[in-house]
Design a protein around this motif. Structure first.
Motif, mmCIF file in Angstrom:
data_model
loop_
_atom_site.group_PDB
_atom_site.id
_atom_site.type_symbol
_atom_site.label_atom_id
_atom_site.label_comp_id
_atom_site.label_asym_id
_atom_site.label_seq_id
_atom_site.Cartn_x
_atom_site.Cartn_y
_atom_site.Cartn_z
ATOM 1 N N THR A 159 7.184 1.162 8.174
ATOM 2 C CA THR A 159 6.711 0.526 9.564
ATOM 3 C C THR A 159 5.590 -0.405 8.964
ATOM 4 N N LYS A 160 4.998 -1.013 10.116
ATOM 5 C CA LYS A 160 3.745 -1.821 9.834
ATOM 6 C C LYS A 160 2.228 -1.033 9.515
ATOM 7 N N PHE A 178 1.051 7.191 7.997
ATOM 8 C CA PHE A 178 0.043 6.772 7.334
ATOM 9 C C PHE A 178 0.094 5.134 6.930
ATOM 10 N N SER A 179 -0.994 4.298 6.633
ATOM 11 C CA SER A 179 -0.847 2.948 6.513
ATOM 12 C C SER A 179 -0.974 2.532 4.850
ATOM 13 N N GLY A 225 3.268 0.533 6.159
ATOM 14 C CA GLY A 225 3.023 1.861 6.420
ATOM 15 C C GLY A 225 4.384 2.696 6.315
ATOM 16 N N ILE A 226 4.281 3.965 6.585
ATOM 17 C CA ILE A 226 5.057 5.028 6.433
ATOM 18 C C ILE A 226 5.214 5.832 7.696
ATOM 19 N N ASN A 280 6.444 -3.682 1.466
ATOM 20 C CA ASN A 280 7.179 -2.560 1.001
ATOM 21 C C ASN A 280 7.211 -2.226 -0.475
ATOM 22 N N ILE A 281 7.667 -3.167 -1.461
ATOM 23 C CA ILE A 281 7.882 -2.825 -2.773
ATOM 24 C C ILE A 281 6.552 -2.783 -3.263
ATOM 25 N N ALA A 282 5.448 -3.537 -2.847
ATOM 26 C CA ALA A 282 4.136 -3.369 -3.139
ATOM 27 C C ALA A 282 3.663 -2.138 -2.897
#
Length: 406
Positions: A90-91, A221-222, A233-234, A282-284
């Motif tokens: 997510t964002k 979470f962010s 985020g997830i 997302n990779i970072a």
């Protein structure tokens, strides 16, 4: 071995001066700084493998897909999800909570109830209010005491067959209070079939998370609060629950088939990942997980708890200073005001002139401020790279603010 100087050397932003003073960054509950290892992975994506994911047969697309899915698996392990497809990109926390509140719309009806707490960030209040507006459900709020501790007897009173959602944070962003989510989840399971949503924005940077052990239905979470880029985020959700609920956004990636006669949806996780994702971010985020794992959860938590204990002890020596949540179990945050100083931002501006970055105001938790009958607080929040010397500079700055403003 925990080497604070070696850790600090990985954060180039900390080397600068602000207003002619060495930067003391104590606004980590708002966003953390990023280590070189995360910045390098982010930069490498854009300079070496920039391509869209899951859609191309060419080499760069395949490499980008592999790296993003590797990150998903790292996060799966980080929170101990049962399956990697239960991990939705997510964002950030806000989008995750809004997503959950939206897809649960069909599960609620008039006079059903949603339980939240006084300690919630606006992001864990407003989406539920909107859900109540859509469905006719009602919001119930667990109160707190003078130390910011949830009064769980009220949870027992509120739980019933009408309860459809219980949504609480694991750690308060405004006070740093650690909520007993295991107890909250246990009581909820005994008395209700409600969906349990945990806001982990302030816990994921500080604790080891185990979503299977705590048995929540959703956990959000962010990335940017745990050393990853902004806009990441997830959302974790249990497989059978996510499978049973509708999509959030419609578009590319989330379809199995699409025609003018109708659309069928892709399986998890893609059902909830419409459109081009923040691939580099997302990779970072996976690289940020690597950084935390390398430091070690135990080392990180031990250091941050020592910082909090030291900061509270030093600050409370200042006459007329009040720490909110002083006697509660807390992590990462000390939130305070000076007696006779009506506006917390005045203290923050003086600290900024001394190179000390803190957050002031209501911290997107106006109900907490209303409970304490204040407009806001000064909030110092800690990360693994902060030092005891920086806390000394914070205390020196607060003493100066007291002299100037009292």
């Amino acid at each position: 071995m925990f080497d604070i100087q070696e850790i600090r050397s990985q954060f180039p932003i900390l080397d600068q001066e602000v207003n002619g003073k060495p930067l003391v960054y104590l606004d980590n509950a708002a966003t953390s700084q990023k280590p070189n290892s995360v910045l390098e992975v982010w930069n490498q994506y854009y300079t070496e493998i920039n391509a869209n994911v899951h859609r191309g047969i060419h080499t760069l697309s395949q490499l980008a897909t592999e790296e993003m899915e590797l990150s998903r698996r790292k996060i799966q392990k980080f929170i101990n999800a049962k399956h990697d497809f239960e991990v939705i990109f997510t964002k950030g926390t806000t989008e995750g909570l809004n997503l959950i509140a939206y897809i649960l719309t069909g599960k609620l009806k008039k006079d059903d109830e949603i339980i939240i707490s006084y300690l919630e960030h606006h992001s864990n209040i407003v989406p539920w209010q909107l859900l109540c507006e859509r469905t006719g459900a009602k919001l119930r709020v667990i109160p707190i005491d003078d130390n910011g501790i949830l009064q769980l007897d009220y949870l027992d009173q509120y739980l019933s067959e009408k309860t459809k959602v219980v949504a609480v944070n694991q750690v308060s962003n405004a006070l740093g209070v650690v909520n007993p989510i295991e107890e909250i989840i246990s009581r909820t399971r005994r008395n209700s079939d409600a969906y349990i949503v945990i806001d982990g924005a302030q816990s994921a940077p500080h604790f080891r998370i185990d979503v299977q052990a705590i048995d929540c239905d959703f956990f959000v979470f962010s990335g940017h609060k745990m050393y990853a880029p902004m806009g990441t985020g997830i959302l974790y959700g249990k497989e059978h629950i996510l499978d049973s609920l509708p999509p959030f956004h419609g578009g590319g990636e989330m379809i199995a088939t699409c025609s003018f006669d109708g659309t069928t949806y892709a399986g998890l996780p893609f059902k909830y990942e419409a459109g081009t994702p923040n691939v580099g971010g997302n990779i970072a985020l996976g690289a940020a997980v690597d950084f935390i794992e390398k430091v070690g959860h135990e080392n990180l938590q031990r250091h941050e708890n020592a910082l909090l204990e030291y900061a509270q002890r030093q600050l409370l020596e200042i006459e007329g200073l009040k720490v909110y949540g002083e006697k509660a179990r807390r992590t990462g945050v000390v939130s305070f005001n000076l007696e006779g100083v009506g506006i917390s931002s005045d203290v923050g501006m003086i600290l900024d002139k001394m190179g000390v970055a803190v957050r002031t105001g209501h911290h997107c938790t106006q109900p907490i401020m209303d409970f304490f009958n204040i407009a806001g607080t000064v909030r110092a929040s800690f990360a693994v790279y902060n030092t005891f010397q920086e806390i000394d500079l914070l205390v020196e700055g607060v003493k100066k603010a007291k002299r100037m403003l009292s």
